[in-house]
Motif scaffolding. Structure first.
Motif, mmCIF file in Angstrom:
data_model
loop_
_atom_site.group_PDB
_atom_site.id
_atom_site.type_symbol
_atom_site.label_atom_id
_atom_site.label_comp_id
_atom_site.label_asym_id
_atom_site.label_seq_id
_atom_site.Cartn_x
_atom_site.Cartn_y
_atom_site.Cartn_z
ATOM 1 N N TYR A 25 -39.469 47.093 21.267
ATOM 2 C CA TYR A 25 -39.351 45.685 21.608
ATOM 3 C C TYR A 25 -39.571 45.548 23.107
ATOM 4 C CZ TYR A 25 -37.556 40.913 21.173
ATOM 5 O OH TYR A 25 -37.424 39.549 21.152
ATOM 6 N N PRO A 26 -40.605 44.829 23.548
ATOM 7 C CA PRO A 26 -40.970 44.769 24.974
ATOM 8 C C PRO A 26 -39.809 44.352 25.875
ATOM 9 C CG PRO A 26 -42.677 43.774 23.636
ATOM 10 C CD PRO A 26 -41.526 44.040 22.712
ATOM 11 N N GLN A 27 -39.669 45.029 27.003
ATOM 12 C CA GLN A 27 -38.577 44.742 27.923
ATOM 13 C C GLN A 27 -38.641 43.315 28.466
ATOM 14 O OE1 GLN A 27 -35.990 46.844 28.667
ATOM 15 N NE2 GLN A 27 -35.115 45.099 29.760
ATOM 16 N N CYS A 28 -39.842 42.793 28.669
ATOM 17 C CA CYS A 28 -39.974 41.446 29.238
ATOM 18 C C CYS A 28 -39.468 40.370 28.285
ATOM 19 C CB CYS A 28 -41.429 41.176 29.631
ATOM 20 S SG CYS A 28 -42.606 41.254 28.255
ATOM 21 N N TRP A 29 -39.252 40.710 27.003
ATOM 22 C CA TRP A 29 -38.720 39.755 26.037
ATOM 23 C C TRP A 29 -37.197 39.823 25.940
ATOM 24 C CZ3 TRP A 29 -42.477 40.758 21.312
ATOM 25 C CH2 TRP A 29 -43.772 40.316 21.673
ATOM 26 N N LYS A 30 -36.599 40.722 26.675
ATOM 27 C CA LYS A 30 -35.153 40.939 26.558
ATOM 28 C C LYS A 30 -34.340 40.167 27.593
ATOM 29 C CE LYS A 30 -35.750 45.672 24.842
ATOM 30 N NZ LYS A 30 -35.328 47.085 25.026
ATOM 31 N N VAL A 31 -34.984 39.323 28.365
ATOM 32 C CA VAL A 31 -34.287 38.527 29.370
ATOM 33 C C VAL A 31 -34.088 37.115 28.821
ATOM 34 C CG1 VAL A 31 -34.298 37.647 31.723
ATOM 35 C CG2 VAL A 31 -35.321 39.882 31.223
ATOM 36 N N SER A 32 -32.838 36.701 28.714
ATOM 37 C CA SER A 32 -32.505 35.394 28.146
ATOM 38 C C SER A 32 -31.900 34.486 29.207
ATOM 39 C CB SER A 32 -31.507 35.541 26.988
ATOM 40 O OG SER A 32 -31.976 36.435 26.013
ATOM 41 N N LYS A 33 -32.130 33.210 29.043
ATOM 42 C CA LYS A 33 -31.474 32.214 29.893
ATOM 43 C C LYS A 33 -30.379 31.555 29.068
ATOM 44 C CE LYS A 33 -33.652 28.414 30.967
ATOM 45 N NZ LYS A 33 -34.633 27.507 31.605
ATOM 46 N N ILE A 34 -29.133 31.711 29.509
ATOM 47 C CA ILE A 34 -27.981 31.196 28.783
ATOM 48 C C ILE A 34 -27.620 29.806 29.290
ATOM 49 C CG2 ILE A 34 -25.601 31.608 28.094
ATOM 50 C CD1 ILE A 34 -27.561 33.711 27.104
ATOM 51 N N ILE A 35 -27.587 28.847 28.378
ATOM 52 C CA ILE A 35 -27.186 27.486 28.714
ATOM 53 C C ILE A 35 -25.889 27.183 27.962
ATOM 54 C CG2 ILE A 35 -27.834 25.046 28.653
ATOM 55 C CD1 ILE A 35 -30.739 25.911 28.649
ATOM 56 N N PRO A 36 -24.768 27.034 28.680
ATOM 57 C CA PRO A 36 -23.486 26.772 28.006
ATOM 58 C C PRO A 36 -23.473 25.396 27.333
ATOM 59 C CG PRO A 36 -23.170 27.516 30.292
ATOM 60 C CD PRO A 36 -24.614 27.172 30.137
ATOM 61 N N HIS A 37 -23.042 25.374 26.061
ATOM 62 C CA HIS A 37 -22.882 24.122 25.318
ATOM 63 C C HIS A 37 -21.404 23.926 25.011
ATOM 64 C CE1 HIS A 37 -27.133 22.960 24.100
ATOM 65 N NE2 HIS A 37 -27.297 24.089 24.772
ATOM 66 N N HIS A 38 -20.865 22.799 25.436
ATOM 67 C CA HIS A 38 -19.439 22.538 25.259
ATOM 68 C C HIS A 38 -19.072 22.444 23.781
ATOM 69 C CE1 HIS A 38 -15.863 19.799 25.076
ATOM 70 N NE2 HIS A 38 -15.422 20.715 25.921
ATOM 71 N N LYS A 39 -17.999 23.132 23.391
ATOM 72 C CA LYS A 39 -17.530 23.110 22.007
ATOM 73 C C LYS A 39 -16.309 22.208 21.843
ATOM 74 C CE LYS A 39 -16.835 27.500 21.529
ATOM 75 N NZ LYS A 39 -16.471 28.801 20.900
ATOM 76 N N LYS A 40 -15.304 22.436 22.674
ATOM 77 C CA LYS A 40 -14.053 21.700 22.521
ATOM 78 C C LYS A 40 -13.223 21.848 23.785
ATOM 79 C CE LYS A 40 -11.898 25.765 20.436
ATOM 80 N NZ LYS A 40 -11.164 26.325 19.275
ATOM 81 N N GLY A 41 -12.211 21.004 23.930
ATOM 82 C CA GLY A 41 -11.246 21.141 25.005
ATOM 83 C C GLY A 41 -11.787 20.839 26.392
ATOM 84 N N ASP A 42 -11.166 21.501 27.362
ATOM 85 C CA ASP A 42 -11.479 21.289 28.775
ATOM 86 C C ASP A 42 -12.903 21.752 29.094
ATOM 87 O OD1 ASP A 42 -11.514 20.978 31.485
ATOM 88 O OD2 ASP A 42 -9.946 22.456 31.913
ATOM 89 N N ARG A 43 -13.715 20.840 29.627
ATOM 90 C CA ARG A 43 -15.105 21.168 29.943
ATOM 91 C C ARG A 43 -15.228 22.114 31.139
ATOM 92 N NH1 ARG A 43 -19.213 18.206 27.682
ATOM 93 N NH2 ARG A 43 -18.577 16.515 26.281
#
Length: 208
Positions: A25-43
């Motif tokens: 699996y190519p290394q260049c495909w293993k970098v992810s951008k994480i965007i937090p999505h609020h689920k519940k409670g204190d933001r």
């Protein structure tokens, strides 16, 4: 990608085939951008956010191809546990609750005591151990090249966290977790927890 499909489909097919044939699996495909999505409670509390991964689009095509092959293999060989209701066609929380209700009613009719132990799997994707998953794949009879591909997919992954317009430095994922938000994370979850319902004492029922 859809508009350009007639032009680039042969190239994409070559990328899929070479990834599977070389078990890499190519290394260049293993970098992810994480965007937090609020689920519940204190933001302002990071623990109340779900980390959705924005992964390389081309990699999703390879994941989809491998997902289909592995899922169909488990389905045709009846390897999915019948009490596992997560991420399976025709199964949901509704079917899981219906099965639980039937178990409780049957126990009540037989004048048996019933108790329920409920486990929180809300962070299951984050704590999925790579080493244990690879061992289970071997026990399920996957070929050496298939396990090598899975190993290549899981190891040396990095991720950035993006909050509004700010992007963090890349962080190593380590030996646990799968990128939530991808199709493949569902398959890894299924494979990892498929035997969970059978890890019980005789006379008990487990549903996942």
């Amino acid at each position: 990608m859809k508009l350009a499909a007639p032009i680039i489909e042969d190239i994409l097919l070559h990328l899929v085939n070479i990834s599977i044939s070389q078990s890499k699996y190519p290394q260049c495909w293993k970098v992810s951008k994480i965007i937090p999505h609020h689920k519940k409670g204190d933001r302002t509390n990071g623990e109340n956010c779900r980390p959705v991964s924005n992964i390389v689009f081309v990699s999703k095509i390879v994941e989809s191809a491998v997902f289909k092959q592995v899922f169909e293999n488990f389905t045709q060989n009846n390897l999915w546990h019948p009490n596992h209701h997560g991420f399976r066609p025709g199964h949901s929380t509704v079917t899981a609750l219906a099965q639980l209700q039937n178990i409780w009613i049957e126990a009540a009719e037989k004048r048996k005591l019933t108790a329920a132990l409920l486990l929180d799997l809300s962070a299951a994707f984050d704590v999925l151990d790579h080493g244990i998953l690879l061992e289970k794949l071997e026990l399920y009879g996957l070929s050496g090249s298939s396990i090598t591909w899975f190993k290549s997919y899981l190891e040396d992954r990095y991720q950035h966290v993006m909050v509004e317009s700010s992007l963090s430095n890349p962080l190593s994922v380590g030996s646990q977790g799968v990128p939530e938000g991808s199709l493949f994370c569902q398959l890894c979850f299924l494979l990892f927890y498929n035997d969970f319902p059978v890890t019980r004492e005789v006379g008990e029922s487990s549903i996942c």
